[in-house]
Enzyme design. Structure first.
Site, mmCIF file in Angstrom:
data_model
loop_
_atom_site.group_PDB
_atom_site.id
_atom_site.type_symbol
_atom_site.label_atom_id
_atom_site.label_comp_id
_atom_site.label_asym_id
_atom_site.label_seq_id
_atom_site.Cartn_x
_atom_site.Cartn_y
_atom_site.Cartn_z
ATOM 1 N N ARG A 104 0.893 -1.176 0.000
ATOM 2 C CA ARG A 104 0.000 0.000 0.000
ATOM 3 C C ARG A 104 0.918 1.208 0.000
ATOM 4 O O ARG A 104 1.699 1.400 0.942
ATOM 5 C CB ARG A 104 -0.908 0.019 1.224
ATOM 6 C CG ARG A 104 -1.546 1.385 1.449
ATOM 7 C CD ARG A 104 -2.670 1.366 2.444
ATOM 8 N NE ARG A 104 -3.833 0.702 1.889
ATOM 9 C CZ ARG A 104 -5.064 0.790 2.409
ATOM 10 N NH1 ARG A 104 -5.274 1.504 3.497
ATOM 11 N NH2 ARG A 104 -6.076 0.163 1.843
ATOM 12 N N HIS A 131 -7.366 1.000 -6.415
ATOM 13 C CA HIS A 131 -7.580 0.103 -5.268
ATOM 14 C C HIS A 131 -8.301 -1.157 -5.769
ATOM 15 O O HIS A 131 -9.460 -1.401 -5.446
ATOM 16 C CB HIS A 131 -8.433 0.830 -4.221
ATOM 17 C CG HIS A 131 -8.394 0.214 -2.851
ATOM 18 N ND1 HIS A 131 -7.623 -0.874 -2.521
ATOM 19 C CD2 HIS A 131 -9.066 0.556 -1.705
ATOM 20 C CE1 HIS A 131 -7.816 -1.188 -1.247
ATOM 21 N NE2 HIS A 131 -8.682 -0.337 -0.733
ATOM 22 N N GLN A 134 -10.183 -3.760 -3.439
ATOM 23 C CA GLN A 134 -11.488 -3.290 -2.953
ATOM 24 C C GLN A 134 -12.594 -3.668 -3.938
ATOM 25 O O GLN A 134 -13.665 -4.122 -3.545
ATOM 26 C CB GLN A 134 -11.452 -1.768 -2.767
ATOM 27 C CG GLN A 134 -12.738 -1.208 -2.189
ATOM 28 C CD GLN A 134 -12.988 -1.704 -0.781
ATOM 29 O OE1 GLN A 134 -12.113 -1.639 0.059
ATOM 30 N NE2 GLN A 134 -14.187 -2.206 -0.521
ATOM 31 N N ASP A 222 -17.335 7.296 -1.321
ATOM 32 C CA ASP A 222 -16.097 7.164 -0.539
ATOM 33 C C ASP A 222 -15.820 8.538 0.066
ATOM 34 O O ASP A 222 -16.522 9.521 -0.224
ATOM 35 C CB ASP A 222 -14.953 6.694 -1.471
ATOM 36 C CG ASP A 222 -13.651 6.375 -0.728
ATOM 37 O OD1 ASP A 222 -13.671 6.239 0.511
ATOM 38 O OD2 ASP A 222 -12.612 6.261 -1.400
ATOM 39 N N CYS A 261 -16.249 1.652 0.735
ATOM 40 C CA CYS A 261 -15.089 0.794 1.054
ATOM 41 C C CYS A 261 -14.710 0.867 2.527
ATOM 42 O O CYS A 261 -14.023 -0.022 3.032
ATOM 43 C CB CYS A 261 -13.910 1.180 0.178
ATOM 44 S SG CYS A 261 -13.329 2.871 0.410
#
Ligand code: CP
Ligand code: NVA
Length: 303
Positions: A104, A131, A134, A222, A261
């Site tokens: 990450r 991502h 996800q 998000d 997420c």
């Protein structure tokens, strides 16, 4: 066989992504039935975190253990990486010790440099740009609740960030329609739009969240400011029309899902009544990070 990296949905074939999702469903059912197998016994996953994490960190760690493997947790600042050892040299060294690397990090270029120099699989656990793990969990969750996602319509409202970039790629890979409402100045990167459209993605862009969510099967949002993106933070008054509240949710289909997420900023991009309400599947999404990533790990490591 060449090394199998999981850097982006656009970098993995549609067939392989579907294979992993099907595998994730089977692995989840077997786990719930109490079956335990250890296909990754003796394998070690190094996890490098240049940014905070709860779900990614714990789900990869637990997933690896459930598969019989082990993990090593590393943070960029505690490694020589933080003292300017290059990503390329780090990739070459880690490849001599471990069987796979999950990272990450900030810039996508760091992920790609790691991938180019590693001789073991590299998994993208989030960058400033994308991502993909996800989205594997999100598509799995949608299909658990509503059946095949192909032909369905999903709406995104909020910031044009890394999760939206992977959602744009997912719309082409999994063949669903995607409506996107973002305020001016928060548009997703053109390269992800172009890639999606070039691969069959059916995208609709609007400034109006009401138009984006009209009769859709699922609304996704998000945070308004992603990790490390504080420099491009916009005023909350810019984003407040894009908040998913009961009024906006009511414009979607009556059985529409709500996804996020996590972590959520309650009262900003989503209200308590929505995230804790009957449409919300956010904790199933969080759980499915575990099952989907076990399938990713098994695919990367040929287990
Ligand atoms: N959704 C997600 O990636 O969560 P974490 O930042 O907690 O890993
Ligand atoms: N867009 C968010 C996702 C967090 C999981 C971020 O990058 O901070």
């Amino acid at each position: 066989m060449s090394v199998r990296h999981f850097t982006d949905l656009s970098a993995v074939s549609e067939g392989d992504l579907r294979f992993m999702l099907d595998d994730a469903v089977v692995r989840k059912a077997r786990l719930k039935a109490g079956e335990r197998t250890r296909p990754l016994e003796g394998k070690v996953l190094a996890m490098i975190f240049d940014k905070p994490s709860t779900r990614t960190r714990v789900s990869f760690d637990v997933g690896m253990r459930q598969l019989g493997g082990e993990t090593i947790m590393l943070t960029g600042t505690e490694m020589q990486l933080g003292r300017s050892e290059t990503i390329a040299d780090t990739a070459k060294v880690l490849s001599r010790y471990v069987d796979a690397i999950m990272i990450r990090t900030t810039s996508h270029e760091r992920l790609l440099e790691l991938t180019e120099n590693a001789t073991v699989p590299v998994i993208n656990g989030l960058t400033d740009d994308t991502h993909p793990c996800q989205l594997m969990a999100d598509i799995m969750t949608f299909e658990e609740h509503r059946g095949p996602v192909a032909g369905k319509t999903i709406a995104w409202t909020g910031d044009g960030n890394n999760v939206l970039h992977s959602l744009l790629e997912a719309s082409a890979r999994f063949r669903f329609n995607l409506n996107v409402a973002v305020p001016e100045g928060s548009e997703p990167a053109q390269k992800h739009i172009d890639w999606s459209q070039a691969h069959g993605g059916k995208l609709h862009f609007t400034r109006s969240p009401e138009e984006a969510v009209d009769q859709v099967d699922c609304i996704v949002t998000d945070c308004w400011v992603s990790m490390g993106q504080e420099h491009r933070a916009r005023g909350h008054n810019v984003f407040s029309p894009y908040q998913v509240n009961a009024k906006l949710m009511a414009k979607a289909k009556p059985d529409a899902l709500f996804m996020h997420c996590l972590p959520a900023h309650r009262g900003e991009e989503v209200t308590d009544e929505v995230i804790d309400g009957p449409h919300s599947v956010v904790f199933d999404e969080a759980e499915n990070r575990l099952h989907a990533q076990k399938a990713v790990l098994a695919w990367c490591l040929g287990a």
